[in-house]
Write a protein that holds these residues in place. Structure first.
Motif, mmCIF file in Angstrom:
data_model
loop_
_atom_site.group_PDB
_atom_site.id
_atom_site.type_symbol
_atom_site.label_atom_id
_atom_site.label_comp_id
_atom_site.label_asym_id
_atom_site.label_seq_id
_atom_site.Cartn_x
_atom_site.Cartn_y
_atom_site.Cartn_z
ATOM 1 N N ARG A 72 -11.181 -11.176 -36.402
ATOM 2 C CA ARG A 72 -11.399 -10.307 -37.583
ATOM 3 C C ARG A 72 -10.811 -10.726 -38.888
ATOM 4 N NH1 ARG A 72 -11.512 -3.977 -38.952
ATOM 5 N NH2 ARG A 72 -13.375 -3.880 -40.155
ATOM 6 N N PHE A 150 -15.483 -7.512 -33.128
ATOM 7 C CA PHE A 150 -14.852 -7.937 -34.430
ATOM 8 C C PHE A 150 -15.178 -9.005 -35.114
ATOM 9 C CE2 PHE A 150 -11.131 -5.560 -31.866
ATOM 10 C CZ PHE A 150 -11.167 -4.697 -32.993
ATOM 11 N N ALA A 154 -16.300 -9.172 -38.905
ATOM 12 C CA ALA A 154 -15.742 -10.204 -39.942
ATOM 13 C C ALA A 154 -16.955 -10.954 -40.662
ATOM 14 C CB ALA A 154 -14.984 -11.301 -39.158
#
Length: 171
Positions: A72, A150, A154
């Motif tokens: 992330r 994650f 991101a």
């Protein structure tokens, strides 16, 4: 759409904090078990047989839980030089391509990790503790799911960051 993005990013923030807490506890336990092994080996001259099994379990879970959190924040190996040399439109394409490749890896981790965990867990246990190896191998698909969540977080824009920028712009 903005509310959905804010909700997803907020949920992933909470998941990230929980994952970090679990990874920290597992790493601490790994340290304590390893220290116990060293001390027992120095005092008694022989280390406990179960320490390696417990260490492997803690290590696997800490690594696979932490890998998603690192993804992330862009902590995995990347080609930053190439990314910084191209324009914004190509940067978006590279980011999308990276996310797609990551999701392929996630699929492999989850699908084959789950199959492996079920297969190994059905037939094998750890040597000294007699724990099903399912719990060792389960870290792979769980880590894959976390990596996917994650990585998507991101890749998606975070409207909360844009709101912070507009609030501080007039200051």
């Amino acid at each position: 759409m903005k509310k959905l993005l804010i909700g997803y990013q907020t949920a992933v923030d909470g998941l990230e904090k929980a994952c970090m807490a679990v990874a920290i506890v597992l790493t601490g336990l790994l340290f304590l078990v390893s220290a116990y092994e060293i001390i027992a080996n120095q005092v008694v001259g022989n280390s406990p047989v179960w320490v390696e099994e417990v260490s492997n379990l803690f290590f696997a879970w800490a690594v696979f839980i932490g890998a998603g959190v690192i993804a992330r924040h862009g902590g995995h190996i990347g080609v930053e030089l190439l990314y910084e040399m191209v324009g914004p439109s190509l940067q978006s394409a590279l980011k999308a391509g990276y996310t797609l490749l990551t999701l392929v890896v996630v699929f492999v981790m989850v699908y084959f990790g789950w199959k492996m965990a079920l297969f190994v867990g059905k037939y094998q246990t750890s040597l000294y503790l007699d724990i099903s190896l399912f719990y060792y191998y389960l870290s792979v698909p769980v880590g894959g799911v976390l990596l996917g969540l994650f990585s998507v977080a991101a890749a998606l824009p975070d409207p909360r960051e844009q709101a912070d920028l507009t609030q501080t712009a007039g200051v």
